[in-house]
Design a protein around this motif. Structure first.
Motif, PDB file in Angstrom:
ATOM      1  N   ASP A 231       0.864  -1.186   0.000  1.00 56.27           N
ATOM      2  CA  ASP A 231       0.000   0.000   0.000  1.00 56.27           C
ATOM      3  C   ASP A 231       0.899   1.233   0.000  1.00 56.27           C
ATOM      4  N   HIS A 232       0.716   2.097  -0.987  1.00 61.49           N
ATOM      5  CA  HIS A 232       1.683   3.171  -1.207  1.00 61.49           C
ATOM      6  C   HIS A 232       1.011   4.520  -1.399  1.00 61.49           C
ATOM      7  N   ILE A 233       1.761   5.559  -1.065  1.00 55.71           N
ATOM      8  CA  ILE A 233       1.359   6.934  -1.338  1.00 55.71           C
ATOM      9  C   ILE A 233       2.453   7.568  -2.183  1.00 55.71           C
ATOM     10  N   LEU A 234       2.135   7.772  -3.461  1.00 51.66           N
ATOM     11  CA  LEU A 234       3.060   8.440  -4.372  1.00 51.66           C
ATOM     12  C   LEU A 234       2.560   9.863  -4.600  1.00 51.66           C
ATOM     13  N   ALA A 235       3.488  10.797  -4.737  1.00 46.91           N
ATOM     14  CA  ALA A 235       3.088  12.199  -4.863  1.00 46.91           C
ATOM     15  C   ALA A 235       4.030  12.961  -5.769  1.00 46.91           C
ATOM     16  N   SER A 236       3.500  14.012  -6.362  1.00 48.25           N
ATOM     17  CA  SER A 236       4.314  14.902  -7.194  1.00 48.25           C
ATOM     18  C   SER A 236       5.330  15.637  -6.337  1.00 48.25           C
ATOM     19  N   ASN A 237       6.297  16.249  -6.990  1.00 52.42           N
ATOM     20  CA  ASN A 237       7.382  16.925  -6.268  1.00 52.42           C
ATOM     21  C   ASN A 237       6.855  18.017  -5.343  1.00 52.42           C
ATOM     22  N   SER A 238       5.856  18.747  -5.795  1.00 50.31           N
ATOM     23  CA  SER A 238       5.332  19.849  -4.993  1.00 50.31           C
ATOM     24  C   SER A 238       4.687  19.340  -3.703  1.00 50.31           C
ATOM     25  N   VAL A 239       4.046  18.186  -3.771  1.00 53.74           N
ATOM     26  CA  VAL A 239       3.440  17.612  -2.561  1.00 53.74           C
ATOM     27  C   VAL A 239       4.518  17.026  -1.661  1.00 53.74           C
ATOM     28  N   GLN A 240       5.500  16.368  -2.262  1.00 50.81           N
ATOM     29  CA  GLN A 240       6.588  15.819  -1.449  1.00 50.81           C
ATOM     30  C   GLN A 240       7.272  16.917  -0.636  1.00 50.81           C
ATOM     31  N   SER A 241       7.404  18.086  -1.207  1.00 51.58           N
ATOM     32  CA  SER A 241       8.119  19.170  -0.525  1.00 51.58           C
ATOM     33  C   SER A 241       7.381  19.669   0.706  1.00 51.58           C
ATOM     34  N   VAL A 242       6.072  19.431   0.782  1.00 53.75           N
ATOM     35  CA  VAL A 242       5.304  19.893   1.949  1.00 53.75           C
ATOM     36  C   VAL A 242       4.828  18.729   2.812  1.00 53.75           C
ATOM     37  N   CYS A 243       5.331  17.524   2.538  1.00 48.74           N
ATOM     38  CA  CYS A 243       4.968  16.363   3.341  1.00 48.74           C
ATOM     39  C   CYS A 243       5.781  16.364   4.633  1.00 48.74           C
ATOM     40  N   GLU A 244       5.097  16.295   5.769  1.00 46.22           N
ATOM     41  CA  GLU A 244       5.751  16.427   7.074  1.00 46.22           C
ATOM     42  C   GLU A 244       5.903  15.093   7.810  1.00 46.22           C
ATOM     43  N   SER A 245       5.111  14.092   7.456  1.00 44.13           N
ATOM     44  CA  SER A 245       5.233  12.802   8.144  1.00 44.13           C
ATOM     45  C   SER A 245       4.576  11.703   7.327  1.00 44.13           C
ATOM     46  N   PHE A 246       4.947  10.470   7.659  1.00 45.17           N
ATOM     47  CA  PHE A 246       4.412   9.269   7.004  1.00 45.17           C
ATOM     48  C   PHE A 246       4.238   8.201   8.078  1.00 45.17           C
ATOM     49  N   ASN A 247       3.082   7.535   8.075  1.00 42.29           N
ATOM     50  CA  ASN A 247       2.821   6.581   9.153  1.00 42.29           C
ATOM     51  C   ASN A 247       2.053   5.360   8.649  1.00 42.29           C
ATOM     52  N   ILE A 248       2.460   4.182   9.111  1.00 41.45           N
ATOM     53  CA  ILE A 248       1.703   2.951   8.910  1.00 41.45           C
ATOM     54  C   ILE A 248       1.061   2.604  10.251  1.00 41.45           C
ATOM     55  N   ASP A 249      -0.257   2.581  10.296  1.00 40.88           N
ATOM     56  CA  ASP A 249      -0.972   2.410  11.560  1.00 40.88           C
ATOM     57  C   ASP A 249      -1.255   0.923  11.800  1.00 40.88           C
ATOM     58  N   ILE A 250      -0.289   0.231  12.380  1.00 39.85           N
ATOM     59  CA  ILE A 250      -0.455  -1.203  12.591  1.00 39.85           C
ATOM     60  C   ILE A 250      -1.459  -1.502  13.710  1.00 39.85           C
ATOM     61  N   GLU A 251      -1.824  -0.489  14.508  1.00 38.08           N
ATOM     62  CA  GLU A 251      -2.789  -0.724  15.583  1.00 38.08           C
ATOM     63  C   GLU A 251      -4.140  -1.172  15.024  1.00 38.08           C
ATOM     64  N   MET A 252      -4.493  -0.671  13.846  1.00 36.50           N
ATOM     65  CA  MET A 252      -5.767  -1.074  13.254  1.00 36.50           C
ATOM     66  C   MET A 252      -5.759  -2.533  12.828  1.00 36.50           C
ATOM     67  N   ARG A 253      -4.569  -3.063  12.567  1.00 41.27           N
ATOM     68  CA  ARG A 253      -4.464  -4.484  12.195  1.00 41.27           C
ATOM     69  C   ARG A 253      -4.639  -5.395  13.412  1.00 41.27           C
ATOM     70  N   LYS A 254      -4.564  -4.807  14.609  1.00 40.16           N
ATOM     71  CA  LYS A 254      -4.717  -5.579  15.844  1.00 40.16           C
ATOM     72  C   LYS A 254      -6.168  -5.687  16.300  1.00 40.16           C
ATOM     73  N   LYS A 255      -7.066  -4.988  15.615  1.00 35.08           N
ATOM     74  CA  LYS A 255      -8.467  -4.983  16.027  1.00 35.08           C
ATOM     75  C   LYS A 255      -9.110  -6.363  15.829  1.00 35.08           C
ATOM     76  N   GLU A 256     -10.253  -6.543  16.466  1.00 37.15           N
ATOM     77  CA  GLU A 256     -11.038  -7.752  16.231  1.00 37.15           C
ATOM     78  C   GLU A 256     -11.631  -7.697  14.827  1.00 37.15           C
TER      79      GLU A 256
END
Length: 260
Positions: free
Chosen positions: A220-245
């Motif tokens: 699962d990926h997030i690809l972005a143009s250069n202009s968006v990459q320049s303002v991207c402040e963080s990236f997160n994979i939320d594994i807590e949701m995979r722990k749900k029932e």
């Protein structure tokens, strides 16, 4: 601005988890894959009560994509332009936030089943048309994000065991070339902008205690143009949701961008 993608593997089953994820993480835009709902059954009103607009492109039992957004779309399009495909796999919207026009393209790429199958040939054809589509989208939209379930692990670092997965679906040379071709259009894999823990994955098989063993893939990926990459402040994979029932076999992936 928080933007996320999540293959929910049935919105009906995991609807409450989606609502919980939206609220707890203050998500502004969420792209969903494998909603498995026809458009007439999509829960627009429930999302609206939380302050979200929702846009869907679905079918019964299989596939289906949707975008949930705090911002009303100024443009919505469905599918890959100039490519006839009965499977509902692509939906795109444009939003304007503080005079920042942003094109969001949500994709659910074909799995391919096996390298010798007709489904794999369909996958390669589909990526060819996606590439042409994104090339034209980038011509018209400077600020573009292409996100979703790609069903491709781009490198050996994105696979828990390369010996097991060597020369198989999701990791083949042809699939990785298709992914690289998208990058070469002028996109960036935002995962790579930040230091990441080793063995960071987004999908784990339901079988063989794969999640507990962290036997996963990053597909699962997030690809972005250069202009968006320049303002991207963080990236997160939320594994807590995979722990749900009764979880999805995918974890949500999110970014935070600074809008100008």
């Amino acid at each position: 601005m928080n933007i996320a993608t999540w293959n929910v593997n049935s919105l009906k089953i995991r609807f409450n988890q989606v609502l919980d994820f939206l609220v707890k993480n203050n998500i502004d835009i969420l792209c969903l894959q494998e909603t498995k709902l026809i458009d007439d059954n999509f829960p627009h009103e429930e999302f609206n009560r939380l302050g979200y607009q929702s846009y869907c492109y679905g079918q019964k039992t299989y596939n289906g994509v949707a975008i949930i957004s705090k911002y009303k779309a100024i443009e919505v399009s469905y599918g890959i332009k100039n490519y006839i495909d009965e499977q509902k796999r692509v939906i795109s919207i444009t939003v304007n936030v503080n005079n920042f026009d942003l094109r969001i393209i949500c994709i659910y790429c074909p799995n391919g089943q096996s390298l010798e199958s007709d489904k794999f040939r369909y996958k390669m054809e589909w990526f060819y048309h996606l590439n042409t589509f994104i090339y034209n989208e980038l011509e018209n939209h400077k600020n573009l994000i292409l996100l979703g379930d790609y069903n491709i692990a781009p490198s050996d670092d994105d696979v828990y065991d390369t010996n097991i997965w060597q020369n198989t679906i999701l990791v083949s040379k042809d699939e990785r070339t298709a992914f690289t071709n998208l990058i070469n259009l002028g996109l960036n894999d935002l995962f790579n902008k930040f230091d990441q823990p080793k063995k960071s994955f987004t999908w784990w098989d339901y079988r063989n205690y794969s999640f507990l063993k962290n036997n996963g893939l990053r597909i699962d990926h997030i690809l972005a143009s250069n202009s968006v990459q320049s303002v991207c402040e963080s990236f997160n994979i939320d594994i807590e949701m995979r722990k749900k029932e009764r979880p999805s076999d995918h974890a949500p992936v999110s970014i935070r961008i600074k809008t100008i």
